[in-house]
Design a protein around this motif. Structure first.
Motif, PDB file in Angstrom:
ATOM      1  N   UNK A  59       0.831  -1.206   0.000  1.00 20.13           N
ATOM      2  CA  UNK A  59       0.000   0.000   0.000  1.00 20.13           C
ATOM      3  C   UNK A  59       0.867   1.259   0.000  1.00 20.13           C
ATOM      4  N   UNK A  60       1.886   1.276   0.837  1.00 22.30           N
ATOM      5  CA  UNK A  60       2.766   2.456   0.921  1.00 22.30           C
ATOM      6  C   UNK A  60       3.497   2.718  -0.386  1.00 22.30           C
ATOM      7  N   UNK A  61       3.804   1.675  -1.122  1.00 26.83           N
ATOM      8  CA  UNK A  61       4.537   1.797  -2.386  1.00 26.83           C
ATOM      9  C   UNK A  61       3.619   1.953  -3.598  1.00 26.83           C
ATOM     10  N   UNK A 119       1.717  -0.213  -5.036  1.00 30.05           N
ATOM     11  CA  UNK A 119       1.975  -1.342  -5.929  1.00 30.05           C
ATOM     12  C   UNK A 119       0.770  -1.649  -6.806  1.00 30.05           C
ATOM     13  N   UNK A 120       1.053  -2.177  -7.978  1.00 32.86           N
ATOM     14  CA  UNK A 120      -0.014  -2.592  -8.889  1.00 32.86           C
ATOM     15  C   UNK A 120      -0.600  -3.938  -8.491  1.00 32.86           C
ATOM     16  N   UNK A 121       0.243  -4.810  -7.891  1.00 35.38           N
ATOM     17  CA  UNK A 121      -0.166  -6.159  -7.501  1.00 35.38           C
ATOM     18  C   UNK A 121       0.480  -6.521  -6.173  1.00 35.38           C
ATOM     19  N   UNK A 122      -0.113  -7.505  -5.497  1.00 33.24           N
ATOM     20  CA  UNK A 122       0.478  -8.074  -4.288  1.00 33.24           C
ATOM     21  C   UNK A 122       0.561  -9.578  -4.502  1.00 33.24           C
ATOM     22  N   UNK A 123       1.777 -10.112  -4.472  1.00 25.29           N
ATOM     23  CA  UNK A 123       2.020 -11.536  -4.674  1.00 25.29           C
ATOM     24  C   UNK A 123       2.683 -12.082  -3.415  1.00 25.29           C
ATOM     25  N   UNK A 124       2.063 -13.058  -2.778  1.00 25.02           N
ATOM     26  CA  UNK A 124       2.591 -13.641  -1.549  1.00 25.02           C
ATOM     27  C   UNK A 124       2.953 -15.104  -1.829  1.00 25.02           C
ATOM     28  N   UNK A 125       4.232 -15.447  -1.673  1.00 29.34           N
ATOM     29  CA  UNK A 125       4.731 -16.790  -1.985  1.00 29.34           C
ATOM     30  C   UNK A 125       4.905 -17.607  -0.711  1.00 29.34           C
ATOM     31  N   UNK A 126       4.438 -18.843  -0.749  1.00 26.26           N
ATOM     32  CA  UNK A 126       4.507 -19.719   0.418  1.00 26.26           C
ATOM     33  C   UNK A 126       4.818 -21.143   0.002  1.00 26.26           C
ATOM     34  N   UNK A 127       5.233 -21.927   0.984  1.00 25.94           N
ATOM     35  CA  UNK A 127       5.371 -23.373   0.847  1.00 25.94           C
ATOM     36  C   UNK A 127       4.425 -23.977   1.873  1.00 25.94           C
ATOM     37  N   UNK A 137      -5.591  -5.737   1.168  1.00 20.54           N
ATOM     38  CA  UNK A 137      -4.876  -4.799   0.302  1.00 20.54           C
ATOM     39  C   UNK A 137      -5.802  -4.358  -0.830  1.00 20.54           C
ATOM     40  N   UNK A 138      -5.577  -3.145  -1.308  1.00 18.55           N
ATOM     41  CA  UNK A 138      -6.487  -2.575  -2.301  1.00 18.55           C
ATOM     42  C   UNK A 138      -6.219  -3.071  -3.718  1.00 18.55           C
ATOM     43  N   UNK A 139      -4.993  -3.497  -3.989  1.00 18.34           N
ATOM     44  CA  UNK A 139      -4.648  -3.946  -5.339  1.00 18.34           C
ATOM     45  C   UNK A 139      -4.968  -5.430  -5.511  1.00 18.34           C
ATOM     46  N   UNK A 140      -5.050  -5.915  -6.759  1.00 13.34           N
ATOM     47  CA  UNK A 140      -5.237  -7.355  -6.968  1.00 13.34           C
ATOM     48  C   UNK A 140      -4.135  -8.134  -6.241  1.00 13.34           C
ATOM     49  N   UNK A 141      -4.530  -9.253  -5.598  1.00 15.18           N
ATOM     50  CA  UNK A 141      -3.590  -9.980  -4.746  1.00 15.18           C
ATOM     51  C   UNK A 141      -3.811 -11.482  -4.836  1.00 15.18           C
ATOM     52  N   UNK A 142      -2.714 -12.219  -4.728  1.00 16.85           N
ATOM     53  CA  UNK A 142      -2.779 -13.677  -4.660  1.00 16.85           C
ATOM     54  C   UNK A 142      -1.801 -14.181  -3.602  1.00 16.85           C
TER      55      UNK A 142
END
Length: 112
Positions: free
Chosen positions: A2-4, A6-14, A69-74
């Motif tokens: 949000x502060x940056x 960003x156009x997208x938010x991508x969260x990577x996990x195992x 988050x306001x942007x598209x996120x996965x």
């Protein structure tokens, strides 16, 4: 993100499970609008088409990081560390580099 602005938010996990046979790739989104589902499907398609891991689907989830988050996120789960065979695959440099390349390809598909 949000502060940056960003156009997208991508969260990577195992992933992990008490079921040692659990296996596969899943991609989660929270349906704030149609963009979230489309982003998830674009990335998930690239990952599951190119990796020989089970397809657990692109599906809705009420996870805080993608909901708030306001942007598209996965949120992506790239495999199960609790599955010894899968742990060996996902811990390798080849898999990690390829996963990032495929994620980028999915993002490019999303912006087309």
């Amino acid at each position: 993100a949000e502060k940056r602005c960003s156009d997208l938010f991508i969260s990577l996990h195992i992933n992990a499970s008490v079921n040692k046979k659990a296996s596969g790739i899943s991609t989660y989104y929270f349906p704030k609008n149609s963009h979230d589902a489309r982003l998830a499907k674009c990335i998930h398609k690239q990952l599951t088409t190119n990796f020989k891991l089970p397809d657990m689907g692109a599906r809705e989830a009420n996870f805080y990081v993608i909901k708030r988050c306001s942007m598209p996120a996965v949120l992506m789960e790239l495999g199960f560390i609790s599955n010894k065979k899968e742990e060996k695959v996902i811990s390798g440099n080849w898999f990690q580099n390829k996963a990032m390349d495929l994620t980028a390809a999915g993002i490019k598909d999303y912006f087309k």
